[in-house]
Motif scaffolding. Sequence first.
Motif, mmCIF file in Angstrom:
data_model
loop_
_atom_site.group_PDB
_atom_site.id
_atom_site.type_symbol
_atom_site.label_atom_id
_atom_site.label_comp_id
_atom_site.label_asym_id
_atom_site.label_seq_id
_atom_site.Cartn_x
_atom_site.Cartn_y
_atom_site.Cartn_z
ATOM 1 N N UNK A 176 4.478 -27.145 -15.298
ATOM 2 C CA UNK A 176 5.224 -26.299 -15.580
ATOM 3 C C UNK A 176 6.008 -25.666 -14.127
ATOM 4 N N UNK A 177 5.072 -25.700 -13.351
ATOM 5 C CA UNK A 177 5.561 -25.310 -11.915
ATOM 6 C C UNK A 177 6.704 -26.079 -11.572
ATOM 7 N N UNK A 216 17.974 -16.969 -12.479
ATOM 8 C CA UNK A 216 17.413 -17.423 -11.238
ATOM 9 C C UNK A 216 16.065 -16.583 -10.928
ATOM 10 N N UNK A 217 16.167 -15.457 -11.199
ATOM 11 C CA UNK A 217 14.968 -14.352 -10.459
ATOM 12 C C UNK A 217 14.089 -14.631 -11.575
ATOM 13 N N UNK A 218 14.590 -14.909 -12.839
ATOM 14 C CA UNK A 218 13.282 -14.839 -13.970
ATOM 15 C C UNK A 218 12.578 -15.977 -13.823
ATOM 16 N N UNK A 219 13.331 -17.101 -13.327
ATOM 17 C CA UNK A 219 12.642 -18.419 -12.974
ATOM 18 C C UNK A 219 11.574 -18.274 -11.971
ATOM 19 N N UNK A 220 12.187 -17.480 -11.014
ATOM 20 C CA UNK A 220 11.238 -17.361 -9.782
ATOM 21 C C UNK A 220 9.941 -16.812 -10.060
ATOM 22 N N UNK A 221 10.159 -15.780 -10.936
ATOM 23 C CA UNK A 221 9.014 -14.853 -11.382
ATOM 24 C C UNK A 221 8.202 -15.763 -12.233
ATOM 25 N N UNK A 222 8.531 -16.594 -13.011
ATOM 26 C CA UNK A 222 7.741 -17.399 -13.755
ATOM 27 C C UNK A 222 7.073 -18.503 -13.010
ATOM 28 N N UNK A 223 7.829 -19.094 -12.094
ATOM 29 C CA UNK A 223 7.271 -20.126 -11.278
ATOM 30 C C UNK A 223 6.108 -19.544 -10.378
ATOM 31 N N UNK A 224 6.227 -18.181 -10.124
ATOM 32 C CA UNK A 224 5.205 -17.654 -9.020
ATOM 33 C C UNK A 224 3.962 -17.208 -10.110
ATOM 34 N N UNK A 225 4.209 -17.111 -11.424
ATOM 35 C CA UNK A 225 3.191 -16.761 -12.395
ATOM 36 C C UNK A 225 2.374 -18.163 -12.713
ATOM 37 N N UNK A 266 8.790 -27.966 -13.437
ATOM 38 C CA UNK A 266 10.024 -27.769 -14.360
ATOM 39 C C UNK A 266 10.529 -26.672 -14.194
ATOM 40 N N UNK A 267 9.769 -25.564 -13.641
ATOM 41 C CA UNK A 267 10.645 -24.240 -13.265
ATOM 42 C C UNK A 267 11.467 -24.225 -11.969
ATOM 43 N N UNK A 268 10.662 -25.310 -10.934
ATOM 44 C CA UNK A 268 11.689 -25.643 -9.629
ATOM 45 C C UNK A 268 12.788 -26.032 -10.063
ATOM 46 N N UNK A 269 12.620 -27.176 -11.028
ATOM 47 C CA UNK A 269 14.066 -28.043 -11.043
ATOM 48 C C UNK A 269 14.780 -27.048 -12.004
ATOM 49 N N UNK A 270 14.625 -26.437 -12.930
ATOM 50 C CA UNK A 270 15.349 -25.576 -13.439
ATOM 51 C C UNK A 270 16.201 -24.239 -12.545
ATOM 52 N N UNK A 271 15.295 -23.894 -11.607
ATOM 53 C CA UNK A 271 15.961 -22.929 -10.599
ATOM 54 C C UNK A 271 16.834 -23.563 -9.600
ATOM 55 N N UNK A 272 16.592 -24.780 -9.255
ATOM 56 C CA UNK A 272 17.636 -25.567 -8.617
ATOM 57 C C UNK A 272 18.671 -25.933 -9.282
ATOM 58 N N UNK A 273 18.682 -26.227 -10.705
ATOM 59 C CA UNK A 273 19.834 -26.460 -11.206
ATOM 60 C C UNK A 273 20.621 -25.081 -11.474
ATOM 61 N N UNK A 274 20.176 -23.924 -11.685
ATOM 62 C CA UNK A 274 20.642 -22.624 -11.562
ATOM 63 C C UNK A 274 21.253 -22.218 -10.342
ATOM 64 N N UNK A 275 20.736 -22.498 -9.060
ATOM 65 C CA UNK A 275 21.249 -22.498 -7.939
ATOM 66 C C UNK A 275 22.529 -22.977 -7.548
ATOM 67 N N UNK A 276 22.616 -24.453 -8.196
ATOM 68 C CA UNK A 276 23.671 -25.263 -8.003
ATOM 69 C C UNK A 276 25.003 -24.599 -9.133
ATOM 70 N N UNK A 277 24.619 -24.350 -10.086
ATOM 71 C CA UNK A 277 25.621 -23.779 -11.104
ATOM 72 C C UNK A 277 26.113 -22.335 -10.310
ATOM 73 N N UNK A 278 25.234 -21.557 -9.861
ATOM 74 C CA UNK A 278 25.821 -20.491 -9.214
ATOM 75 C C UNK A 278 26.673 -20.875 -7.922
#
Length: 64
Positions: free
Chosen positions: A34-35, A14-23, A37-49
Motif C-alpha cells: 500500500x505504501x 497529493x496532500x491526502x496521498x501523502x497523509x495516507x502514505x504516512x499512515x 501504491x501510494x507513492x506511485x499515485x503521488x508521483x503521478x499526481x505530481x507530474x500531472x500538477x
Amino acid sequence: MLLKILIALVFTAMVASLAAGAGFLIRDQGNSRRLLISLKFRVSLASTLLALLFYGFYIGKLGG
C-alpha cells in the motif's frame, strides 16, 4: 477558472496521498504494498500538477 480549480484539486489529492502514505508507513512498519501504491499515485499526481502548471503559464492564465 477551471484550470485553477483543477490545480487545487490535484494539490489536495497529493496532500491526502501523502497523509495516507504516512499512515501506511506507521501502521504497516513499511512492509506493505500500500505504501508503494501510494507513492506511485503521488508521483503521478505530481507530474500531472507540473503539467497543469506549465500549461497554465504557457497559455498565460497563471502568469502576471
